[in-house]
Enzyme design. Structure first.
Site, short mmCIF file in Angstrom:
data_model
loop_
_atom_site.label_atom_id
_atom_site.label_comp_id
_atom_site.label_asym_id
_atom_site.label_seq_id
_atom_site.Cartn_x
_atom_site.Cartn_y
_atom_site.Cartn_z
N GLY A 34 0.78 -1.24 0.00
CA GLY A 34 0.00 0.00 0.00
C GLY A 34 0.81 1.28 0.00
O GLY A 34 0.24 2.36 -0.13
N ASP A 35 2.13 1.20 0.16
CA ASP A 35 2.92 2.44 0.17
C ASP A 35 4.34 2.15 -0.34
O ASP A 35 5.33 2.50 0.31
CB ASP A 35 2.94 3.04 1.57
N VAL A 36 4.42 1.51 -1.48
CA VAL A 36 5.73 1.18 -2.07
C VAL A 36 6.36 2.47 -2.58
O VAL A 36 5.76 3.20 -3.37
CB VAL A 36 5.57 0.15 -3.21
N ASN A 40 10.86 3.48 1.50
CA ASN A 40 10.47 2.29 2.27
C ASN A 40 11.30 1.05 1.93
O ASN A 40 11.04 -0.02 2.46
CB ASN A 40 8.98 2.00 2.09
N THR A 86 1.30 7.58 -0.84
CA THR A 86 2.18 8.72 -1.06
C THR A 86 1.91 9.23 -2.48
O THR A 86 2.02 8.46 -3.43
CB THR A 86 3.65 8.28 -0.91
#
Ligand SMILES: *[C@@H]1O[C@H](CO)[C@@H](O)[C@H](O)[C@H]1NC(C)=O
Ligand SMILES: *[C@@H]1O[C@H](CO)[C@@H](O)[C@H](O)[C@H]1NC(C)=O
Ligand SMILES: *[C@@H]1O[C@H](CO)[C@@H](O)[C@H](O)[C@H]1NC(C)=O
Length: 467
Positions: A34-36, A40, A86
């Protein structure tokens, strides 16, 4: 700490391969990250066995794509006001508030890799309240060719595959990984970055910051179509009835069409606008007892509408012209018991959501230039309603909603976006057939062909689609 402005193709390929393996394992456990994004991804401690290992951290936005108990894929849905992730790396579907699935991690990974290689993405630098809207629009408008013109071709192929994945499509990880084979040398011992401890791959520093698709023709890929401005027309199966259409109608000619139709027992069921000219559908099956309409230089002329609400007329259809003028039709004999409308600069999903909770449903919708006008009514005869909103015609969403019993009940589009309202009727018609058509000209010959199959125009708009 040494840092390269842009990563070489080989480094990017190594990261791609590692990242795909990580995502494959995570997806196999039923989760979407969900936030690659570059920040990260971490590298292991230097001078240890993990030195060349990539880690994906921050599971704060992770969701399940597979239901643990049943093993089924989660249901498709769209909440256009819900954005998680993001902005720079989010998938287009995430921007549009669609339920997260495996394809979204892969699209974010593609943007991450392109960023690492090029040092920049074309949608950086937007500010303000509609940053997410503008970034999403830019992502949709940037073809893989444009985005990857300075990238090695495997990166472009990767992007093309992942942006065209279906909601519940199973990624072929080994195929995706093999795309990068040609970029990785015989000794893929590349350490992308010199670090002290775990180093964020994309840490900010230096210059690195730098249908007729629904009519039997082959399915178009989700995002490879060419943006176009077209008529979107919707047809419902009905018992045989009289229906008539007019298009390219100038203001001055409107009254004579309406009067002639009314003299023949027809009332207006639907209106639309293209190039400041009106389109008008009249038929014998509206169920209304009486009707008035007004052409106004104002998009939703409040005084006139309020005056007719007082007399138990309700807005039954509305159209807006590019120059801001509007055609509002109000009818007696509707089942509505209360009505409310909103005009706004962006699609008013928050307002719609609030009104749904109060028992209202969207019953008509129009655009004038970039403005949206949405009418919601109580006692609209629907048990549930959803919105599909997209920068292109949302074919996949429509098919998924159809499969779940929804039918399109209103549509409107600007130059940028198309919105469709889909509803579940309280009383299901015997024949639930619905067809949609997208045509660059008003679909006059098509309408006649549909009539021959007892399919009648139920809503219509002109605006953004994809051909
Ligand atoms: C959104 O962007 C448009 C330009 O595309 C601008 O006209 C509008 O004022 C912006 N709206 C907000 C809320 O920032
Ligand atoms: C994945 O792609 C490879 C190479 O194209 C192919 O041989 C394989 O059958 C695919 N696997 C699945 C599950 O489709
Ligand atoms: C909009 O365009 C139509 C057709 O050109 C014209 O008749 C009408 O007066 C215009 N309305 C406004 C508000 O400019």
């Amino acid at each position: 700490m040494e840092f390269q402005n842009r990563m070489s193709s080989e480094m990017v390929a190594c990261i791609a391969v590692e990242a795909l393996s990580i995502l494959e394992r995570m997806h196999a456990r039923g989760y979407v990250h969900g936030d690659v994004k570059p920040e990260n991804f971490l590298l292991g401690q230097p001078s240890t066995a993990q030195e060349k290992k990539l880690f994906l951290v921050d599971l704060g936005l992770a969701t399940k794509w597979r239901d643990g108990a049943s093993g089924h894929h989660v249901e498709y849905d769209q909440h256009p006001d819900m954005f998680r992730g993001t902005v720079r790396y989010a998938s287009v579907h995430a921007h549009l508030g669609r339920t997260a699935s495996r394809r979204d991690d892969l699209e974010s990974l593609a943007y991450t890799l392109i960023f690492l290689h090029r040092g920049r993405l074309p949608w950086q630098g937007y500010q303000g309240d509609n940053k997410s809207f503008l970034v999403c629009k830019k992502k949709m408008a940037t073809s893989p060719e444009m985005l990857c013109c300075f990238c090695p071709s495997p990166l472009k192929q990767f992007l093309e595959i992942v942006v065209n994945m279906k909601f519940d499509e199973e990624p072929n990880y080994s195929k995706l990984i093999s795309l990068f084979d040609s970029l990785i040398g015989p000794n893929p011992a590349v350490r992308p970055i010199n670090t002290d401890g775990a180093q964020k791959v994309g840490q900010k520093r230096g210059r690195l910051n730098v249908e007729e698709d629904d009519d039997g023709q082959p399915k178009k890929k989700v995002r490879l179509g060419v943006p176009a401005t077209q008529w979107i027309s919707i047809y419902n199966a009905r018992l045989p009835m009289k229906q008539r259409y007019h298009y390219n109608v100038a203001d001055a000619r409107l009254p004579q069409h309406v009067e002639r139709g009314m003299a023949d027992g027809l009332l207006i069921s639907c209106v639309a606008s293209c190039s400041n000219l009106w389109a008008l559908i009249m038929d014998a099956g509206t169920g209304f007892s009486n009707q008035v309409y007004e052409l106004s230089p104002i998009f939703f002329h409040k005084e006139w509408i309020m005056e007719h609400w007082e007399k138990n007329y309700y807005i039954s259809s509305v159209a807006g012209a590019t120059n801001g003028s509007s055609l509002v039709v109000m009818s007696k004999g509707t089942q509505y018991t209360q009505q409310s409308y909103k005009v706004s600069e962006s699609f008013p999903f928050k307002w719609i959501n609030k009104k749904w909770k109060e028992g209202f449903h969207v019953t008509s919708m129009a655009t004038a230039g970039t403005r949206w006008g949405v009418v919601m009514s109580r006692n609209a005869g629907f048990s549930d309603q959803v919105v599909e909103l997209d920068f292109l015609y949302p074919s996949e969403g429509i098919h998924r909603r159809w499969d779940n019993g929804y039918r399109i009940t209103a549509t409107a589009a600007t130059w940028d976006q198309a919105a469709l309202i889909l509803s579940i009727p309280r009383r299901r018609p015997g024949d639930e057939t619905q067809e949609t058509l997208r045509t660059s000209q008003f679909p006059s010959t098509h309408v006649k062909e549909k009539w021959a199959k007892n399919l009648y125009l139920s809503c219509l708009c002109y605006g953004r689609t994809v051909a």
